[in-house]
Motif scaffolding. Structure first.
Motif, PDB file in Angstrom:
ATOM      1  N   ALA A 109       0.828  -1.220   0.000  1.00  0.00           N
ATOM      2  CA  ALA A 109       0.000   0.000   0.000  1.00  0.00           C
ATOM      3  C   ALA A 109       0.857   1.262   0.000  1.00  0.00           C
ATOM      4  O   ALA A 109       1.938   1.296   0.586  1.00  0.00           O
ATOM      5  CB  ALA A 109      -0.895  -0.002   1.231  1.00  0.00           C
ATOM      6  N   LEU A 110       0.331   2.290  -0.654  1.00  0.00           N
ATOM      7  CA  LEU A 110       0.881   3.636  -0.494  1.00  0.00           C
ATOM      8  C   LEU A 110       0.420   4.129   0.877  1.00  0.00           C
ATOM      9  O   LEU A 110      -0.781   4.125   1.177  1.00  0.00           O
ATOM     10  CB  LEU A 110       0.325   4.556  -1.593  1.00  0.00           C
ATOM     11  CG  LEU A 110       0.602   6.054  -1.430  1.00  0.00           C
ATOM     12  CD1 LEU A 110       2.093   6.361  -1.558  1.00  0.00           C
ATOM     13  CD2 LEU A 110      -0.190   6.868  -2.442  1.00  0.00           C
ATOM     14  N   ILE A 111       1.366   4.544   1.711  1.00  0.00           N
ATOM     15  CA  ILE A 111       1.004   5.018   3.050  1.00  0.00           C
ATOM     16  C   ILE A 111       1.049   6.544   3.067  1.00  0.00           C
ATOM     17  O   ILE A 111       2.067   7.161   2.742  1.00  0.00           O
ATOM     18  CB  ILE A 111       1.953   4.465   4.137  1.00  0.00           C
ATOM     19  CG1 ILE A 111       2.061   2.932   4.034  1.00  0.00           C
ATOM     20  CG2 ILE A 111       1.480   4.894   5.532  1.00  0.00           C
ATOM     21  CD1 ILE A 111       0.753   2.183   4.153  1.00  0.00           C
ATOM     22  N   VAL A 112      -0.092   7.136   3.436  1.00  0.00           N
ATOM     23  CA  VAL A 112      -0.219   8.587   3.510  1.00  0.00           C
ATOM     24  C   VAL A 112      -0.270   8.978   4.990  1.00  0.00           C
ATOM     25  O   VAL A 112      -1.120   8.482   5.734  1.00  0.00           O
ATOM     26  CB  VAL A 112      -1.517   9.058   2.799  1.00  0.00           C
ATOM     27  CG1 VAL A 112      -1.622  10.575   2.833  1.00  0.00           C
ATOM     28  CG2 VAL A 112      -1.576   8.538   1.363  1.00  0.00           C
ATOM     29  N   GLY A 113       0.636   9.836   5.406  1.00  0.00           N
ATOM     30  CA  GLY A 113       0.669  10.266   6.814  1.00  0.00           C
ATOM     31  C   GLY A 113       0.021  11.639   6.958  1.00  0.00           C
ATOM     32  O   GLY A 113       0.308  12.558   6.191  1.00  0.00           O
ATOM     33  N   ASP A 114      -0.848  11.770   7.945  1.00  0.00           N
ATOM     34  CA  ASP A 114      -1.572  13.032   8.159  1.00  0.00           C
ATOM     35  C   ASP A 114      -0.697  14.025   8.920  1.00  0.00           C
ATOM     36  O   ASP A 114      -0.080  13.659   9.926  1.00  0.00           O
ATOM     37  CB  ASP A 114      -2.815  12.738   9.010  1.00  0.00           C
ATOM     38  CG  ASP A 114      -4.067  13.366   8.461  1.00  0.00           C
ATOM     39  OD1 ASP A 114      -3.972  14.183   7.517  1.00  0.00           O
ATOM     40  OD2 ASP A 114      -5.152  13.030   8.971  1.00  0.00           O
ATOM     41  N   LEU A 115      -0.685  15.260   8.482  1.00  0.00           N
ATOM     42  CA  LEU A 115      -0.032  16.321   9.257  1.00  0.00           C
ATOM     43  C   LEU A 115      -1.044  16.807  10.293  1.00  0.00           C
ATOM     44  O   LEU A 115      -2.136  17.265   9.935  1.00  0.00           O
ATOM     45  CB  LEU A 115       0.381  17.478   8.335  1.00  0.00           C
ATOM     46  CG  LEU A 115       1.577  17.180   7.426  1.00  0.00           C
ATOM     47  CD1 LEU A 115       1.806  18.333   6.444  1.00  0.00           C
ATOM     48  CD2 LEU A 115       2.844  16.953   8.242  1.00  0.00           C
ATOM     49  N   PRO A 116      -0.711  16.711  11.583  1.00  0.00           N
ATOM     50  CA  PRO A 116      -1.695  17.076  12.607  1.00  0.00           C
ATOM     51  C   PRO A 116      -1.837  18.588  12.767  1.00  0.00           C
ATOM     52  O   PRO A 116      -0.986  19.356  12.298  1.00  0.00           O
ATOM     53  CB  PRO A 116      -1.126  16.439  13.877  1.00  0.00           C
ATOM     54  CG  PRO A 116       0.336  16.409  13.662  1.00  0.00           C
ATOM     55  CD  PRO A 116       0.548  16.212  12.176  1.00  0.00           C
ATOM     56  N   PHE A 117      -2.896  18.969  13.468  1.00  0.00           N
ATOM     57  CA  PHE A 117      -3.176  20.390  13.729  1.00  0.00           C
ATOM     58  C   PHE A 117      -1.960  21.049  14.401  1.00  0.00           C
ATOM     59  O   PHE A 117      -1.392  20.495  15.346  1.00  0.00           O
ATOM     60  CB  PHE A 117      -4.404  20.515  14.636  1.00  0.00           C
ATOM     61  CG  PHE A 117      -4.765  21.935  14.951  1.00  0.00           C
ATOM     62  CD1 PHE A 117      -5.128  22.816  13.948  1.00  0.00           C
ATOM     63  CD2 PHE A 117      -4.733  22.401  16.258  1.00  0.00           C
ATOM     64  CE1 PHE A 117      -5.457  24.132  14.227  1.00  0.00           C
ATOM     65  CE2 PHE A 117      -5.058  23.704  16.557  1.00  0.00           C
ATOM     66  CZ  PHE A 117      -5.418  24.578  15.536  1.00  0.00           C
ATOM     67  N   GLY A 118      -1.583  22.202  13.876  1.00  0.00           N
ATOM     68  CA  GLY A 118      -0.465  22.946  14.466  1.00  0.00           C
ATOM     69  C   GLY A 118       0.882  22.618  13.856  1.00  0.00           C
ATOM     70  O   GLY A 118       1.886  23.238  14.209  1.00  0.00           O
ATOM     71  N   SER A 119       0.907  21.659  12.914  1.00  0.00           N
ATOM     72  CA  SER A 119       2.214  21.269  12.357  1.00  0.00           C
ATOM     73  C   SER A 119       2.447  21.869  10.970  1.00  0.00           C
ATOM     74  O   SER A 119       3.505  21.627  10.379  1.00  0.00           O
ATOM     75  CB  SER A 119       2.337  19.744  12.302  1.00  0.00           C
ATOM     76  OG  SER A 119       1.535  19.211  11.274  1.00  0.00           O
ATOM     77  N   TYR A 120       1.472  22.650  10.437  1.00  0.00           N
ATOM     78  CA  TYR A 120       1.670  23.243   9.103  1.00  0.00           C
ATOM     79  C   TYR A 120       0.968  24.589   8.926  1.00  0.00           C
ATOM     80  O   TYR A 120       1.199  25.298   7.942  1.00  0.00           O
ATOM     81  CB  TYR A 120       1.207  22.283   7.996  1.00  0.00           C
ATOM     82  CG  TYR A 120      -0.262  21.910   8.072  1.00  0.00           C
ATOM     83  CD1 TYR A 120      -1.219  22.614   7.350  1.00  0.00           C
ATOM     84  CD2 TYR A 120      -0.693  20.864   8.874  1.00  0.00           C
ATOM     85  CE1 TYR A 120      -2.566  22.278   7.419  1.00  0.00           C
ATOM     86  CE2 TYR A 120      -2.027  20.517   8.958  1.00  0.00           C
ATOM     87  CZ  TYR A 120      -2.957  21.217   8.234  1.00  0.00           C
ATOM     88  OH  TYR A 120      -4.290  20.891   8.308  1.00  0.00           O
ATOM     89  N   GLN A 121       0.123  24.978   9.897  1.00  0.00           N
ATOM     90  CA  GLN A 121      -0.667  26.206   9.727  1.00  0.00           C
ATOM     91  C   GLN A 121       0.185  27.466   9.746  1.00  0.00           C
ATOM     92  O   GLN A 121      -0.203  28.490   9.191  1.00  0.00           O
ATOM     93  CB  GLN A 121      -1.757  26.285  10.804  1.00  0.00           C
ATOM     94  CG  GLN A 121      -2.960  25.397  10.553  1.00  0.00           C
ATOM     95  CD  GLN A 121      -2.766  23.962  11.021  1.00  0.00           C
ATOM     96  OE1 GLN A 121      -1.694  23.571  11.450  1.00  0.00           O
ATOM     97  NE2 GLN A 121      -3.822  23.165  10.910  1.00  0.00           N
TER      98      GLN A 121
END
Ligand code: KIV
Length: 295
Positions: A109-121
């Protein structure tokens, strides 16, 4: 992309029926990891595909063996794995640890990791620093972040830096304190904004976009308007892909689940019954028996 030499290719074990001539994402070739180029090609073929969330290696290995081509280590781990009430408290350290486990548990599988709140805003540079951790430390093949027009600069820099991005528009749970959990895109102005958001993430270079809790007709219109695949959750049947949170769709989540969830099993019942049977065996002295003992 580097292809493994044939001698090193190892078929994934399990229910998937590999067919080397087939390029299909589900039920297709199983000798290497799916990439974002495979996802792009699937849209060109008009192929629909499934995505599930995963938060640990063992569950991910089951889905991998079942042929699920894309797994999202979603920050829904907050509610579904870590015991938080929302996704807001989830940290980048937690996402990195969970994503690494899912990568270790999978081969195809292609694994997609979520960027959590506060890590890119804060902006593109912060987004790049956070996404780089998920790619380098966890080994994900792509990252996901929330927001349409408001996140286009972050998406541009990540894509320019060689990190594939799945965008996420419509209901964006990290903004629950501002928007609540409500259907998005209802009414002319909201629908026009959703279309602008979809085009903005496509123009910024996202390889796919999640549409969450959006009227089915609008999701269909967005899907027709984009050349990148749409991944629907509560967005009707016309999106290119569908994603569900695994604990919802396998009936492990306690309490109410959203209307758009289809429950494919009742793991909460199965696990509860098994735990009660074990407890009764132990208290009644029927476990362990001779066959479970060593001498
Ligand atoms: O975090 C998550 O699991 C998600 C999906 C619901 C798309 O964002």
């Amino acid at each position: 992309m580097t292809q493994l030499p044939a001698a090193q290719e190892q078929p994934v074990q399990g229910a998937l029926k590999p067919s080397d001539s087939s390029k299909a994402l589900y039920g297709g070739k199983s000798t290497r990891r799916i990439t974002v180029r495979d996802i792009t090609a699937a849209k060109e073929r008009g192929e629909k595909w499934p995505m599930l969330t995963a938060y640990d290696a063992m569950t991910a290995s089951v889905f991998d063996e079942a042929g699920i081509p894309v797994m999202l280590v979603g920050d829904s781990a907050g509610n579904c794995h870590l015991g938080y009430e929302t996704t807001v408290p989830v940290t980048l350290d937690e996402m990195t640890m969970l994503s690494a486990a899912v990568v270790r548990g999978t081969r195809r599988a292609l694994i997609v990791g979520d960027l959590p709140f506060g890590s890119y805003q804060e902006g593109p540079v912060q987004a790049l620093r956070s996404a780089t951790r998920l790619v380098k430390e966890a080994g994900v093949g792509a990252v996901k972040l929330e927001g349409g027009e408001r996140s286009h600069r972050q998406i541009e820099l990540l894509v320019e830096s060689g990190i594939p991005v799945m965008a996420h528009i419509g209901l964006t749970p990290q903004s629950v304190n501002a928007m609540g959990y409500r259907v998005q895109g209802r009414g002319e102005e909201a629908a026009a904004q959703l279309m602008r958001d979809a085009k903005a993430v496509q123009d910024a270079g996202a390889f796919a976009v999640v549409l969450e809790l959006v009227p089915a007709e609008l999701a269909a219109e967005v899907t027709r308007a984009l050349h990148i695949p749409t991944v629907g959750i509560g967005a009707g049947p016309e999106t290119d892909a569908q994603v569900l949170v695994w604990t919802d769709m396998l009936g492990l989540t306690g309490g109410r689940v959203p209307k758009f969830v289809k429950k494919y099993a009742d793991l909460r019942q199965v696990m509860g019954d098994a735990a009660r049977a074990f407890a009764e065996d132990v208290t009644g002295g029927t476990f362990p028996l001779e066959e479970h003992s060593v001498h």
